[in-house]
Design an enzyme around this catalytic site. Structure first.
Site, PDB file in Angstrom:
ATOM      1  N   ASP A  45       0.840  -1.205   0.000  1.00 38.45           N
ATOM      2  CA  ASP A  45       0.000   0.000   0.000  1.00 38.45           C
ATOM      3  C   ASP A  45       0.876   1.257   0.000  1.00 38.45           C
ATOM      4  O   ASP A  45       0.369   2.381  -0.055  1.00 38.45           O
ATOM      5  CB  ASP A  45      -1.021  -0.012   1.144  1.00 38.45           C
ATOM      6  CG  ASP A  45      -0.384   0.025   2.515  1.00 38.45           C
ATOM      7  OD1 ASP A  45       0.851  -0.078   2.618  1.00 38.45           O
ATOM      8  OD2 ASP A  45      -1.141   0.156   3.510  1.00 38.45           O
ATOM      9  N   SER A  46       2.207   1.052   0.022  1.00 42.54           N
ATOM     10  CA  SER A  46       3.147   2.151  -0.242  1.00 42.54           C
ATOM     11  C   SER A  46       2.847   2.804  -1.582  1.00 42.54           C
ATOM     12  O   SER A  46       3.297   3.914  -1.856  1.00 42.54           O
ATOM     13  CB  SER A  46       4.584   1.629  -0.235  1.00 42.54           C
ATOM     14  OG  SER A  46       4.708   0.479  -1.060  1.00 42.54           O
ATOM     15  N   ASP A  84      -1.165  -6.470  -0.280  1.00 37.98           N
ATOM     16  CA  ASP A  84      -1.231  -5.739   0.988  1.00 37.98           C
ATOM     17  C   ASP A  84      -2.669  -5.304   1.263  1.00 37.98           C
ATOM     18  O   ASP A  84      -3.327  -4.715   0.394  1.00 37.98           O
ATOM     19  CB  ASP A  84      -0.341  -4.485   0.851  1.00 37.98           C
ATOM     20  CG  ASP A  84       0.307  -4.076   2.141  1.00 37.98           C
ATOM     21  OD1 ASP A  84       0.077  -4.732   3.162  1.00 37.98           O
ATOM     22  OD2 ASP A  84       1.065  -3.086   2.106  1.00 37.98           O
ATOM     23  N   LYS A 112      -1.084  -9.486   3.244  1.00 40.30           N
ATOM     24  CA  LYS A 112      -0.336  -8.938   4.384  1.00 40.30           C
ATOM     25  C   LYS A 112      -1.221  -7.984   5.172  1.00 40.30           C
ATOM     26  O   LYS A 112      -1.959  -7.193   4.580  1.00 40.30           O
ATOM     27  CB  LYS A 112       0.922  -8.200   3.897  1.00 40.30           C
ATOM     28  CG  LYS A 112       1.717  -7.588   5.044  1.00 40.30           C
ATOM     29  CD  LYS A 112       3.072  -7.070   4.607  1.00 40.30           C
ATOM     30  CE  LYS A 112       3.043  -5.694   3.993  1.00 40.30           C
ATOM     31  NZ  LYS A 112       2.528  -4.628   4.878  1.00 40.30           N
ATOM     32  N   GLU A 114      -1.114  -5.397   8.831  1.00 37.03           N
ATOM     33  CA  GLU A 114      -0.283  -4.767   9.849  1.00 37.03           C
ATOM     34  C   GLU A 114      -0.936  -4.916  11.224  1.00 37.03           C
ATOM     35  O   GLU A 114      -2.108  -4.573  11.381  1.00 37.03           O
ATOM     36  CB  GLU A 114      -0.131  -3.267   9.549  1.00 37.03           C
ATOM     37  CG  GLU A 114       0.539  -2.976   8.224  1.00 37.03           C
ATOM     38  CD  GLU A 114       0.679  -1.478   7.944  1.00 37.03           C
ATOM     39  OE1 GLU A 114       0.321  -0.648   8.809  1.00 37.03           O
ATOM     40  OE2 GLU A 114       1.140  -1.148   6.834  1.00 37.03           O
ATOM     41  N   GLU A 181       9.481  -3.909  10.401  1.00 35.46           N
ATOM     42  CA  GLU A 181       9.861  -2.612   9.814  1.00 35.46           C
ATOM     43  C   GLU A 181      10.398  -1.658  10.888  1.00 35.46           C
ATOM     44  O   GLU A 181       9.746  -1.426  11.919  1.00 35.46           O
ATOM     45  CB  GLU A 181       8.634  -1.998   9.114  1.00 35.46           C
ATOM     46  CG  GLU A 181       8.922  -0.641   8.477  1.00 35.46           C
ATOM     47  CD  GLU A 181       7.901  -0.224   7.430  1.00 35.46           C
ATOM     48  OE1 GLU A 181       7.022  -1.032   7.071  1.00 35.46           O
ATOM     49  OE2 GLU A 181       8.005   0.926   6.965  1.00 35.46           O
TER      50      GLU A 181
HETATM   51  O1  KIV Z   1       3.486  -1.059   1.657  1.00 37.97           O
HETATM   52  C1  KIV Z   1       4.643  -1.497   1.591  1.00 37.97           C
HETATM   53  O2  KIV Z   1       5.360  -1.331   0.595  1.00 37.97           O
HETATM   54  C2  KIV Z   1       5.149  -2.229   2.739  1.00 37.97           C
HETATM   55  C3  KIV Z   1       6.607  -2.553   2.778  1.00 37.97           C
HETATM   56  C4  KIV Z   1       7.404  -1.353   3.012  1.00 37.97           C
HETATM   57  C5  KIV Z   1       6.918  -3.633   3.760  1.00 37.97           C
HETATM   58  O3  KIV Z   1       4.405  -2.533   3.630  1.00 37.97           O
END
Ligand code: KIV
Length: 264
Positions: A45-46, A84, A112, A114, A181
């Site tokens: 989600d970056s 994500d 994924k 968090e 992280e």
């Molecule tokens: O969103 C993302 O790219 C991430 C990574 C930095 C682990 O969660």
């Protein structure tokens, strides 16, 4: 290269082989990273920050994530694809399985999320229904407003011990991978030693079982700034595929991260 699965990554940990992971958001980069031999691609989600120019990841929606997951899946042959789950898409277990299904149907092989022990029931529910889970501890960017900024986590002993405990509970719930992280190197090692699933670090030191970078950081084209934990591999090679091959070999031989990329 054979198709990479969660079992491949667990075997790599057992054999002491380092896992290289990178983010990607489209088919062209995903294909190039796959051909370079990357072990896993995260559609992070970056993308809210590096593609959309937002200040954080909170505006990203499940529709954005499904769109980019499908694009990446179209470019990949062997690499494990991790989708994500964006902010508030897994606040309840019901939301989690509805939204995780969207990423799996778009082509992810794992999702994924968090968070710590509060995710235990959600992880059990997804894994029982056939959705592998990667957990994420430390500086979890969706909680940036709780942390009061993008800050290294787990520096005091109580918080560090709490994070180790959370990691064990996430593994016991069925998580098969754990991203760590921005935590001190000693904590990255302690968590990696305490659990049998692979840990993938980003600013978590040399001793995690693998590393992950945001592709824009690894190629020195970040929208905002270059984080301390990253390295521009394109500068050394002048070619994107060679840059990713260098990243993989530097992770594999323990040269990345160097002492300048880690937190104490
Ligand atoms: O969103 C993302 O790219 C991430 C990574 C930095 C682990 O969660």
């Amino acid at each position: 290269m054979a198709k990479i699965t969660t079992s491949t990554l667990i075997k790599m940990k057992q054999n002491g082989e380092k896992i290289s992971t990178i983010t990607a958001y489209d088919a062209s980069f995903a294909k190039l990273f796959d051909q370079a031999g990357i072990h896993a691609i995260l559609i992070g989600d970056s993308l809210g920050m590096v593609l959309q120019g937002e200040n954080d990841t909170l505006p990203v929606t499940i529709e954005h994530m499904a769109y980019h997951t499908k694009s990446v899946a179209n470019g990949v042959e062997n690499t494990l694809i991790i989708g994500d789950m964006p902010f508030m898409s897994y606040a309840t277990t019901e939301q989690a399985y509805v939204n995780a299904t969207k990423l799996m149907q778009a082509g992810a092989s794992m999702v994924k999320m968090e968070g710590g022990a509060w995710l235990v029931d959600t992880i059990k529910c997804l894994v029982e229904r056939g959705i592998p889970v990667c957990a994420h501890l430390g500086l979890t960017p969706q909680s940036v407003n709780v942390f009061g900024g993008f800050k290294v986590q787990g520096r005091d002993a109580d918080k560090a011990n709490e994070m180790i405990e959370h990691a064990k509970q996430l593994e016991a719930a069925g998580a098969q991978l754990l991203v760590l992280e921005c935590i001190p190197t000693s904590l990255g090692k302690a968590i990696s030693d305490a659990i049998s699933i692979p840990t993938i670090g980003i600013g978590a030191g040399k001793d995690t079982d693998g590393q992950i970078l945001v592709m824009h950081d690894a190629l020195g084209i970040s929208y905002s700034y270059m984080p301390k934990f990253s390295r521009n591999f394109l500068i050394d090679t002048g070619d994107i595929k060679k840059a990713v091959e260098l990243y993989i070999s530097e992770v594999s031989n323990g040269n990345f991260p160097g002492s300048e990329h880690i937190f104490e």
